[in-house]
Design a protein around this motif. Structure first.
Motif, short mmCIF file in Angstrom:
data_model
loop_
_atom_site.label_atom_id
_atom_site.label_comp_id
_atom_site.label_asym_id
_atom_site.label_seq_id
_atom_site.Cartn_x
_atom_site.Cartn_y
_atom_site.Cartn_z
N LEU A 409 0.84 -1.20 0.00
CA LEU A 409 0.00 0.00 0.00
C LEU A 409 0.87 1.25 0.00
CD1 LEU A 409 -2.90 1.00 0.15
CD2 LEU A 409 -2.82 0.75 2.62
N ALA A 410 1.94 1.23 0.77
CA ALA A 410 2.84 2.38 0.87
C ALA A 410 3.41 2.73 -0.51
CB ALA A 410 3.98 2.07 1.84
N ARG A 411 3.72 1.70 -1.30
CA ARG A 411 4.25 1.94 -2.64
C ARG A 411 3.26 2.74 -3.49
NH1 ARG A 411 6.51 -3.14 -3.11
NH2 ARG A 411 4.53 -3.92 -3.88
N LEU A 412 1.98 2.37 -3.39
CA LEU A 412 0.96 3.06 -4.19
C LEU A 412 0.77 4.50 -3.73
CD1 LEU A 412 -1.82 0.32 -4.48
CD2 LEU A 412 0.15 0.73 -5.96
N LEU A 413 0.92 4.73 -2.42
CA LEU A 413 0.68 6.07 -1.88
C LEU A 413 1.76 7.05 -2.34
CD1 LEU A 413 -0.50 5.23 1.77
CD2 LEU A 413 -1.88 5.66 -0.28
N ASP A 414 2.91 6.52 -2.79
CA ASP A 414 4.01 7.37 -3.25
C ASP A 414 3.92 7.74 -4.73
OD1 ASP A 414 5.27 7.74 -0.91
OD2 ASP A 414 6.66 6.05 -1.13
N LEU A 415 3.03 7.08 -5.47
CA LEU A 415 2.97 7.34 -6.93
C LEU A 415 2.23 8.66 -7.20
CD1 LEU A 415 1.99 3.77 -8.18
CD2 LEU A 415 4.25 4.85 -8.33
N PRO A 416 2.58 9.35 -8.31
CA PRO A 416 1.84 10.56 -8.66
C PRO A 416 0.40 10.21 -9.07
CG PRO A 416 3.38 10.00 -10.41
CD PRO A 416 3.64 9.04 -9.28
N ALA A 417 -0.56 11.05 -8.72
CA ALA A 417 -1.97 10.77 -9.02
C ALA A 417 -2.44 11.59 -10.21
CB ALA A 417 -2.83 11.08 -7.80
N GLN A 418 -3.38 11.06 -10.98
CA GLN A 418 -3.99 11.84 -12.05
C GLN A 418 -5.43 11.38 -12.26
OE1 GLN A 418 -1.94 10.74 -15.76
NE2 GLN A 418 -0.91 9.14 -14.61
N CYS A 419 -6.35 12.35 -12.42
CA CYS A 419 -7.72 11.98 -12.75
C CYS A 419 -8.41 13.14 -13.44
CB CYS A 419 -8.49 11.53 -11.52
SG CYS A 419 -8.94 12.83 -10.41
N THR A 420 -9.56 12.83 -14.05
CA THR A 420 -10.34 13.84 -14.77
C THR A 420 -11.65 14.05 -14.04
OG1 THR A 420 -9.40 12.90 -16.79
CG2 THR A 420 -11.26 14.41 -17.06
N ASP A 421 -12.01 15.31 -13.81
CA ASP A 421 -13.30 15.60 -13.18
C ASP A 421 -14.39 15.67 -14.25
OD1 ASP A 421 -13.11 16.13 -10.23
OD2 ASP A 421 -11.40 17.31 -10.96
N ILE A 422 -15.50 14.97 -14.05
CA ILE A 422 -16.62 15.05 -14.99
C ILE A 422 -17.94 15.20 -14.24
CG2 ILE A 422 -15.41 13.67 -16.76
CD1 ILE A 422 -17.36 11.35 -16.07
N PRO A 423 -18.94 15.81 -14.91
CA PRO A 423 -20.29 15.84 -14.31
C PRO A 423 -20.95 14.46 -14.44
CG PRO A 423 -20.28 16.94 -16.45
CD PRO A 423 -18.86 16.55 -16.17
N PRO A 424 -22.03 14.22 -13.68
CA PRO A 424 -22.63 12.88 -13.65
C PRO A 424 -23.54 12.60 -14.84
CG PRO A 424 -23.79 14.31 -12.12
CD PRO A 424 -22.69 15.14 -12.72
N THR A 425 -23.01 12.66 -16.06
CA THR A 425 -23.85 12.40 -17.24
C THR A 425 -23.17 11.40 -18.16
OG1 THR A 425 -22.82 14.13 -18.56
CG2 THR A 425 -24.73 14.77 -17.21
N LEU A 426 -24.02 10.67 -18.92
CA LEU A 426 -23.47 9.71 -19.89
C LEU A 426 -22.65 10.43 -20.95
CD1 LEU A 426 -23.31 6.83 -21.00
CD2 LEU A 426 -25.40 7.29 -22.29
N ALA A 427 -23.11 11.63 -21.37
CA ALA A 427 -22.38 12.36 -22.40
C ALA A 427 -20.95 12.66 -21.94
CB ALA A 427 -23.12 13.67 -22.71
N ALA A 428 -20.79 13.02 -20.66
CA ALA A 428 -19.46 13.34 -20.16
C ALA A 428 -18.59 12.07 -20.12
CB ALA A 428 -19.56 13.94 -18.76
N LEU A 429 -19.20 10.97 -19.73
CA LEU A 429 -18.47 9.71 -19.72
C LEU A 429 -18.03 9.33 -21.14
CD1 LEU A 429 -17.47 7.02 -18.53
CD2 LEU A 429 -19.81 6.17 -18.61
N ALA A 430 -18.98 9.43 -22.08
CA ALA A 430 -18.68 9.06 -23.46
C ALA A 430 -17.54 9.91 -24.01
CB ALA A 430 -19.93 9.23 -24.34
N ALA A 431 -17.57 11.23 -23.71
CA ALA A 431 -16.53 12.12 -24.22
C ALA A 431 -15.16 11.77 -23.65
CB ALA A 431 -16.89 13.56 -23.89
N SER A 432 -15.13 11.38 -22.38
CA SER A 432 -13.81 11.15 -21.77
C SER A 432 -13.23 9.77 -22.09
CB SER A 432 -13.85 11.40 -20.27
OG SER A 432 -14.93 10.72 -19.70
N ILE A 433 -14.01 8.86 -22.64
CA ILE A 433 -13.42 7.57 -23.02
C ILE A 433 -13.23 7.43 -24.52
CG2 ILE A 433 -14.29 6.40 -20.97
CD1 ILE A 433 -16.39 5.07 -22.66
N ARG A 434 -13.55 8.50 -25.28
CA ARG A 434 -13.49 8.40 -26.73
C ARG A 434 -12.07 8.09 -27.20
NH1 ARG A 434 -16.08 13.18 -28.37
NH2 ARG A 434 -18.04 12.14 -27.93
#
Ligand SMILES: *Cc1c(COP(=O)(O)O)cnc(C)c1O
Length: 434
Positions: A409-434
């Motif tokens: 677990l400690a190994r994972l806590l040291d890695l850099p994090a990255q994520c994308t913020d999206i609103p709760p809609t299918l359109a936003a999901l579809a756009a971010s996985i295109r």
């Protein structure tokens, strides 16, 4: 015809093989796959209860018989289940109480067992040259991290994790967002229910289906439940060998996947006594057992957040197997624990037993203490579903010291994090996985 066929909970004439049930996840009619009958286990076959791959060969052989994956079961078990899952005695208790420690995997919760086993199965079911499978996971905490760890850098898979912004612990969020490569983390401005709805909508959207080969890794997939029954088989064999009495299990429960696995292990003939469910304030199951009326509801937020489920998806499997509430009452019982009691239990068991619980495990520890003294003379097992270090912000103020973080677990806590913020809609999901 395979030895064990799998049928949908909604239509018993939909019959598929194990491989098909794993590949599909959900039955075409929206039901969940169940074994048509439990296979026989050769209980005279030797196995080493200390080693899950050894127990898996014995306990799962019947499910894999005549399936495409049959010859691969030993390799799948070796690769996926090389995780410790010891059942340890609480030395400071005079009564025979034990802990089944399911938090020694890469993301320190029991979800690792199912996710890794599913990944090994799906890898062997890929057709050469096919486009990558997109695995969509909605998570309220532990599932997403386990799936990401299990599928990370497998070139045939792409993982998309949806989690609710602000509703997972800081360390859980780090485990969802630290991967990169073929894992994409989406932080959704909504609740867990929104995340689940978006995944369902994506699965049903014809246009998206044409662009992606979707697969699901949520606990409805039978490929996650089968490896979970293995640790109950191993633990019960070990305690039964030691004491000659069948141990009983108390299971922190939400979607009831872990409970299904324990019931199946007992149906296969492994020496399991009673099965007791510990819930947080999401009381749908305890209320059902009491009133006989099934009333799913909205989920309530609690300290044991991975169990915040108001409408458990695996209830459909239990309803399919036990058609009346009385039949279900014969198989299990259930109780519920509020947040203040979770906190008090973490504090007291650290003082009395020297044990550190995560908030989920604390519900089971509390339900154990509520058993009549007579019952506690028999061997009991508290199922520890996650490591307390994952929930240090809850646990540390209660026990007054820092919880040692396991190395993986400690190994994972040291890695850099990255994520994308999206609103709760299918359109936003579809756009971010295109
Ligand atoms: C997922 C989870 C649970 C609930 O398990 P179910 O199989 O959904 O009932 C309990 N505790 C922890 C730590 C979990 O991650």
């Amino acid at each position: 015809m395979p030895a064990v066929a799998f049928v949908s909970t909604r239509n018993s004439s939909t019959i598929v093989s194990l491989s098909e049930a794993i590949e599909r996840g959900l039955a075409p009619d929206g039901g969940l796959f169940m074994p048509q009958q439990m296979p026989a286990v050769d209980h005279s076959a030797a196995c080493d209860p200390q080693r899950l791959p050894s127990v898996a060969r014995k306990a799962l052989a019947g499910f894999f018989e005549d399936d495409r994956l049959q010859s691969q079961l030993p390799q799948i078990a070796d690769a996926a289940l090389n995780i410790e899952a010891p059942t340890t005695r609480v030395e400071k208790s005079a009564a025979p109480v034990h802990v089944l420690e399911l938090f020694h995997g890469p993301t320190a919760a029991f979800k690792d067992f199912g996710a890794r086993f599913l990944a090994e199965c799906l890898q062997r079911l890929q057709s050469p040259g096919a486009s990558p499978t997109t695995i969509l996971v909605a998570t309220s905490g532990d599932t997403g991290g386990a799936v990401a760890a299990a599928f990370h850098r497998r070139p045939w898979a792409r993982v998309v994790i949806l989690f609710p912004k602000g509703l997972v612990s800081a360390r859980q969020e780090q485990q969802l967002t630290c991967w990169g490569d073929n894992v994409c983390a989406l932080r959704v401005g909504g609740t867990f229910d929104d995340c689940q709805r978006m995944v369902k909508e994506a699965f049903m959207d014809l246009q998206l289906q044409r662009q992606h080969r979707f697969s699901s890794a949520n606990s409805i997939n039978i490929g996650r439940l089968l490896p979970q029954l293995v640790y109950y088989a191993a633990s019960s064999l070990q305690l039964y060998q030691d004491s000659g009495v069948k141990p009983s299990y108390i299971i922190p429960s939400g979607n009831l996947g872990n409970v299904c696995a324990a019931l199946w292990a007992r149906l296969l003939g492994f020496p399991i006594g009673r099965i007791v469910l510990a819930h947080n304030l999401n009381r749908a199951v305890p209320d059902y057992l009491q009133s006989g009326v099934w009333q799913p509801r909205k989920s309530i937020l609690t300290l044991a957040s991975a169990m915040d489920v108001g409408n458990p998806s695996n209830m459909e499997r239990l309803h399919g197997a036990y058609t009346s509430v009385d039949a279900l009452r014969e198989q299990l019982s259930a109780d519920s624990v509020d947040d203040a009691t979770i906190q008090a239990r973490i504090r007291q068991d650290f003082l009395e037993w020297g044990r550190e619980w995560c908030p989920h495990t604390a519900t089971a520890a509390e339900v154990y203490r509520r058993l009549p003294a007579e019952e506690r003379k028999r061997p009991w097992v508290i199922v520890a579903t996650a490591h307390p270090a994952k929930f240090h912000d809850v646990v540390e103020p209660l026990i007054g010291r820092t919880v040692t973080v396991p190395e993986s677990l400690a190994r994972l806590l040291d890695l850099p994090a990255q994520c994308t913020d999206i609103p709760p809609t299918l359109a936003a999901l579809a756009a971010s996985i295109r």
